[in-house]
Each structure stands twice: as structure tokens, then as C-alpha cells.
Design a protein around this motif. Sequence first.
Motif, PDB file in Angstrom:
ATOM      1  N   ASP A   8     -10.282  -3.645  -9.709  1.00 54.04           N
ATOM      2  CA  ASP A   8      -9.101  -3.306  -9.101  1.00 54.04           C
ATOM      3  C   ASP A   8      -9.362  -3.091  -7.617  1.00 54.04           C
ATOM      4  O   ASP A   8      -8.571  -3.444  -6.779  1.00 54.04           O
ATOM      5  N   ARG A   9     -10.557  -2.328  -7.226  1.00 52.06           N
ATOM      6  CA  ARG A   9     -10.559  -1.856  -5.784  1.00 52.06           C
ATOM      7  C   ARG A   9     -11.053  -3.195  -5.036  1.00 52.06           C
ATOM      8  O   ARG A   9     -10.617  -3.473  -3.999  1.00 52.06           O
ATOM      9  N   GLU A  11     -10.428  -6.479  -5.956  1.00 49.03           N
ATOM     10  CA  GLU A  11      -9.233  -7.250  -5.832  1.00 49.03           C
ATOM     11  C   GLU A  11      -8.077  -6.925  -4.732  1.00 49.03           C
ATOM     12  O   GLU A  11      -7.651  -7.560  -3.855  1.00 49.03           O
ATOM     13  N   ARG A  12      -7.873  -5.413  -4.860  1.00 44.98           N
ATOM     14  CA  ARG A  12      -7.132  -5.051  -3.638  1.00 44.98           C
ATOM     15  C   ARG A  12      -7.635  -5.237  -2.325  1.00 44.98           C
ATOM     16  O   ARG A  12      -6.931  -5.512  -1.242  1.00 44.98           O
ATOM     17  N   THR A  13      -8.922  -4.899  -2.135  1.00 45.40           N
ATOM     18  CA  THR A  13      -9.720  -5.268  -0.965  1.00 45.40           C
ATOM     19  C   THR A  13      -9.576  -6.630  -0.524  1.00 45.40           C
ATOM     20  O   THR A  13      -9.309  -7.002   0.799  1.00 45.40           O
ATOM     21  N   ASN A  15      -7.316  -9.044  -1.506  1.00 43.03           N
ATOM     22  CA  ASN A  15      -5.876  -9.553  -1.671  1.00 43.03           C
ATOM     23  C   ASN A  15      -5.105  -8.971  -0.419  1.00 43.03           C
ATOM     24  O   ASN A  15      -3.924  -9.339  -0.337  1.00 43.03           O
ATOM     25  N   LYS A  16      -5.588  -7.967   0.283  1.00 47.05           N
ATOM     26  CA  LYS A  16      -4.882  -7.700   1.408  1.00 47.05           C
ATOM     27  C   LYS A  16      -5.107  -8.562   2.691  1.00 47.05           C
ATOM     28  O   LYS A  16      -4.308  -8.295   3.748  1.00 47.05           O
ATOM     29  N   LEU A  17      -6.120  -9.522   2.590  1.00 47.60           N
ATOM     30  CA  LEU A  17      -6.284 -10.227   3.492  1.00 47.60           C
ATOM     31  C   LEU A  17      -5.085 -11.517   3.533  1.00 47.60           C
ATOM     32  O   LEU A  17      -4.915 -12.045   2.369  1.00 47.60           O
ATOM     33  N   ALA A  18      -4.794 -11.649   4.472  1.00 48.62           N
ATOM     34  CA  ALA A  18      -3.833 -12.891   4.772  1.00 48.62           C
ATOM     35  C   ALA A  18      -4.168 -14.154   4.175  1.00 48.62           C
ATOM     36  O   ALA A  18      -5.248 -14.985   4.263  1.00 48.62           O
ATOM     37  N   THR A  21      -6.165 -14.735  -2.414  1.00 47.03           N
ATOM     38  CA  THR A  21      -5.763 -14.292  -3.702  1.00 47.03           C
ATOM     39  C   THR A  21      -7.088 -14.240  -4.663  1.00 47.03           C
ATOM     40  O   THR A  21      -8.006 -15.066  -4.479  1.00 47.03           O
ATOM     41  N   GLU A  47     -16.162  -8.079   3.434  1.00 48.19           N
ATOM     42  CA  GLU A  47     -15.068  -7.108   3.045  1.00 48.19           C
ATOM     43  C   GLU A  47     -15.651  -6.469   1.448  1.00 48.19           C
ATOM     44  O   GLU A  47     -15.264  -5.380   1.319  1.00 48.19           O
TER      45      GLU A  47
END
Length: 63
Positions: A8-9, A11-13, A15-18, A21, A47
Motif C-alpha cells: 500500500d505504501r 502504491e500510494r507513493t 500513484n501520487k505522481l501525475a 498507475t 520514489e
Amino acid sequence: MTCASRADRIERTLNKLAGVTATVDCAAEQARVSFPRGVNPAVLVAEVQKAGYTAVLRLRRLK
């Protein structure tokens, strides 16, 4: 930290990039990441490393 929380960490890291996915498969210790042209894959690796994990780049281009 459990495998699911690590996934999860990461993925969140990512997925926050423009336009990025990402999904992480704990069992396979792999992530599938889609990103738009113009995004340097080295930025994605950096990242993940900033989040405290290691990453190895394996590119597969979609046609």
C-alpha cells in the motif's frame, strides 16, 4: 510492517505522481507500473527508494 502495508505504501507513493498507475504484488515481490511518455523511469525508482524500499527497473513497452 505487513506485506500488505508495504504494498500500500509503495502504491500510494507511485500513484501520487501525475499519470502513474501502480499495483504491487507482494507474493511475487513485483510492481506493475504504467506511466505516460515523458516520465523518466528513473524517477519512479527514486520514489520507491525514498519510501525506503529497493527497486529494479524492467521495462516492457506496450504496442
